[in-house]
Scaffold this motif. Sequence first.
Motif, PDB file in Angstrom:
ATOM      1  N   GLY A  83      14.231  11.094   2.027  1.00 23.52           N
ATOM      2  CA  GLY A  83      13.191  11.848   2.823  1.00 23.52           C
ATOM      3  C   GLY A  83      13.566  11.537   4.184  1.00 23.52           C
ATOM      4  N   ARG A  84      12.624  11.356   5.142  1.00 22.88           N
ATOM      5  CA  ARG A  84      12.748  10.962   6.461  1.00 22.88           C
ATOM      6  C   ARG A  84      12.357   9.585   6.923  1.00 22.88           C
ATOM      7  NH1 ARG A  84       8.852  13.556  11.265  1.00 22.88           N
ATOM      8  NH2 ARG A  84      10.231  12.773  13.317  1.00 22.88           N
ATOM      9  N   SER A  85      13.353   9.032   7.558  1.00 21.83           N
ATOM     10  CA  SER A  85      13.119   7.560   7.961  1.00 21.83           C
ATOM     11  C   SER A  85      12.871   7.446   9.619  1.00 21.83           C
ATOM     12  CB  SER A  85      14.250   6.529   7.481  1.00 21.83           C
ATOM     13  OG  SER A  85      14.235   6.721   6.244  1.00 21.83           O
ATOM     14  N   VAL A 128       7.023  15.573  -3.040  1.00 13.55           N
ATOM     15  CA  VAL A 128       6.204  15.857  -1.830  1.00 13.55           C
ATOM     16  C   VAL A 128       6.862  15.101  -0.777  1.00 13.55           C
ATOM     17  CG1 VAL A 128       3.838  15.715  -2.939  1.00 13.55           C
ATOM     18  CG2 VAL A 128       4.735  13.617  -1.898  1.00 13.55           C
ATOM     19  N   PRO A 129       6.655  15.772   0.583  1.00 10.79           N
ATOM     20  CA  PRO A 129       7.300  15.380   1.618  1.00 10.79           C
ATOM     21  C   PRO A 129       7.135  13.836   1.778  1.00 10.79           C
ATOM     22  CG  PRO A 129       6.394  17.333   2.141  1.00 10.79           C
ATOM     23  CD  PRO A 129       5.846  16.799   0.750  1.00 10.79           C
ATOM     24  N   SER A 130       8.213  12.929   2.314  1.00 13.36           N
ATOM     25  CA  SER A 130       7.844  11.432   2.515  1.00 13.36           C
ATOM     26  C   SER A 130       8.454  11.288   3.763  1.00 13.36           C
ATOM     27  CB  SER A 130       8.540  10.814   1.339  1.00 13.36           C
ATOM     28  OG  SER A 130       9.876  11.059   1.097  1.00 13.36           O
ATOM     29  N   THR A 131       7.927  10.294   4.320  1.00 12.14           N
ATOM     30  CA  THR A 131       8.534   9.574   5.686  1.00 12.14           C
ATOM     31  C   THR A 131       8.494   7.900   5.510  1.00 12.14           C
ATOM     32  OG1 THR A 131       7.764  11.387   7.298  1.00 12.14           O
ATOM     33  CG2 THR A 131       8.324   9.357   8.276  1.00 12.14           C
ATOM     34  N   ALA A 132       9.303   7.371   5.834  1.00 10.82           N
ATOM     35  CA  ALA A 132       9.343   5.903   5.821  1.00 10.82           C
ATOM     36  C   ALA A 132       9.661   5.199   7.250  1.00 10.82           C
ATOM     37  CB  ALA A 132      10.453   5.371   5.037  1.00 10.82           C
ATOM     38  N   ILE A 133       8.664   4.569   7.605  1.00  8.98           N
ATOM     39  CA  ILE A 133       8.757   3.792   9.025  1.00  8.98           C
ATOM     40  C   ILE A 133       9.021   2.321   8.756  1.00  8.98           C
ATOM     41  CG2 ILE A 133       7.446   3.143  11.147  1.00  8.98           C
ATOM     42  CD1 ILE A 133       5.207   5.495  10.525  1.00  8.98           C
ATOM     43  N   TRP A 134      10.205   2.183   9.250  1.00  8.42           N
ATOM     44  CA  TRP A 134      10.838   0.788   9.039  1.00  8.42           C
ATOM     45  C   TRP A 134      11.460   0.079  10.103  1.00  8.42           C
ATOM     46  CZ3 TRP A 134      16.203  -0.492   9.161  1.00  8.42           C
ATOM     47  CH2 TRP A 134      17.084   0.601   9.638  1.00  8.42           C
ATOM     48  N   SER A 135      11.602  -1.235   9.967  1.00 10.94           N
ATOM     49  CA  SER A 135      12.114  -2.183  11.129  1.00 10.94           C
ATOM     50  C   SER A 135      13.209  -2.886  10.647  1.00 10.94           C
ATOM     51  CB  SER A 135      10.947  -2.957  11.510  1.00 10.94           C
ATOM     52  OG  SER A 135      11.594  -4.017  12.474  1.00 10.94           O
ATOM     53  N   GLN A 136      14.324  -2.943  11.120  1.00  6.61           N
ATOM     54  CA  GLN A 136      15.553  -3.745  10.826  1.00  6.61           C
ATOM     55  C   GLN A 136      15.411  -5.290  11.088  1.00  6.61           C
ATOM     56  OE1 GLN A 136      18.653  -2.445   9.557  1.00  6.61           O
ATOM     57  NE2 GLN A 136      18.694  -4.538   9.154  1.00  6.61           N
ATOM     58  N   SER A 137      14.454  -5.603  12.112  1.00  6.68           N
ATOM     59  CA  SER A 137      13.899  -6.933  12.516  1.00  6.68           C
ATOM     60  C   SER A 137      12.651  -7.493  11.693  1.00  6.68           C
ATOM     61  CB  SER A 137      13.724  -7.096  14.058  1.00  6.68           C
ATOM     62  OG  SER A 137      12.706  -6.385  14.333  1.00  6.68           O
ATOM     63  N   GLY A 167       0.774  -1.243   0.109  1.00  3.22           N
ATOM     64  CA  GLY A 167       0.014  -0.072   0.125  1.00  3.22           C
ATOM     65  C   GLY A 167       0.620   1.158  -0.133  1.00  3.22           C
ATOM     66  N   GLY A 168       2.079   1.275   0.647  1.00  4.70           N
ATOM     67  CA  GLY A 168       2.873   2.234   0.677  1.00  4.70           C
ATOM     68  C   GLY A 168       3.462   2.566  -0.705  1.00  4.70           C
ATOM     69  N   MET A 169       3.790   1.606  -1.338  1.00  8.03           N
ATOM     70  CA  MET A 169       4.473   1.687  -2.856  1.00  8.03           C
ATOM     71  C   MET A 169       3.336   2.118  -3.564  1.00  8.03           C
ATOM     72  SD  MET A 169       6.462  -2.193  -2.705  1.00  8.03           S
ATOM     73  CE  MET A 169       7.318  -2.088  -4.212  1.00  8.03           C
ATOM     74  N   ILE A 170       2.086   1.825  -3.453  1.00  7.87           N
ATOM     75  CA  ILE A 170       0.904   2.294  -4.284  1.00  7.87           C
ATOM     76  C   ILE A 170       0.994   4.031  -3.922  1.00  7.87           C
ATOM     77  CG2 ILE A 170      -1.278   2.545  -5.157  1.00  7.87           C
ATOM     78  CD1 ILE A 170      -1.159  -0.651  -4.240  1.00  7.87           C
ATOM     79  N   ALA A 171       1.022   4.345  -2.880  1.00  6.35           N
ATOM     80  CA  ALA A 171       1.068   5.593  -2.515  1.00  6.35           C
ATOM     81  C   ALA A 171       2.074   6.483  -3.091  1.00  6.35           C
ATOM     82  CB  ALA A 171       1.124   5.827  -0.871  1.00  6.35           C
ATOM     83  N   ARG A 172       3.165   5.941  -3.300  1.00  8.28           N
ATOM     84  CA  ARG A 172       4.404   6.641  -3.671  1.00  8.28           C
ATOM     85  C   ARG A 172       4.051   6.742  -5.123  1.00  8.28           C
ATOM     86  NH1 ARG A 172       9.200   7.258  -1.023  1.00  8.28           N
ATOM     87  NH2 ARG A 172      10.321   7.276  -2.812  1.00  8.28           N
TER      88      ARG A 172
END
Length: 234
Positions: free
Chosen positions: A205-207, A182-191, A118-123
Motif C-alpha cells: 500500500g502507501r507508506s 481495501v486501500p491502506s496507508t502506513a505512517i511510520w518513523s525510522q527513528s 490499534g492499527g494492527m487490529i484495524a487491519r
Amino acid sequence: MTIFAESIRPPSKLLWAAELPRAAWTVMNRPRHKSLLRGEPAGDGRPVMLLPGLMQGERAFFPLQRFLRDRGYQAHSWGLGRNFGARTTGAEAEQLIERLETIATTDGPVTLIGVSLGGMIARLVAHRRPDLVREVITISSPFAGSGKATNVWRFFEWFTGERLDDPAVAARSAEIAAPLPVPSTAIWSQSDGLVAGEICRDSHGRSIEISSSHLGVQIRADVFLAVAGVLEGR
C-alpha cells in the motif's frame, strides 16, 4: 502464510532511551505545532474510527479526533475503552464489528485509523469484514514483521498473556500482515525507539515516513497533516 524476516533488529538502545524525552518534547511543542494545522480544508464528512494503542484509552486520540471533527469528519472512538491487548478475538472483537456495522449501515464504510497495536487490529478487522471498511491508516504499527523486532515484545507477552511463538498468535500476525482488500496507508518513523521502522511500512500500500518517537506519535502535527492528506486523496 507470511514468513517474517528475523534479520530486522529492534531499535537501538539509544533510541529506546530517548523515547520519553522525545515524547515530552512533542507535548511541549503542541501549541507551536497548532499553527501548522491552520487552513486545512474541510473533509467530505465520511465516518472514521480511531483505535488506540496498547494500554491507551480513547482519550489518547482526543486531539486527532477533535482535529478531524473540526474539519467535518464523523470521528468515532472505538468504544471499547482502554486497549489491554486481547482485542482481536472473542466477544470484544465482535463488539467492535457490531459498532462498525451500526455506523456503516447509516453512513457507509468506515475509515479505520489505528496507532501501534490499534492499527494492527484495524487491519485484522479489514481482512475479516472488508464490507465495513473504506480504508485503513496505521500509525507506527509494527504489522509487517516479527514482534521481536521491537523493544517491547517481552512486555507485550507478559501484559497480554500471549506468546509470539504460539501458532494461533503467529497465524493471526500473518493474517494482519497480508495485503489488505481495501486501500491502506502506513505512517511510520525510522527513528522510532520502540519498534523497528521497517516493520511499520506497507509494501502493498502507501507508506508515509515521518520523524518521530513511538510515544506520543498520535498528537504530532505532521501526523495530523498526513492523515488529513490521505483522507482528502492527496
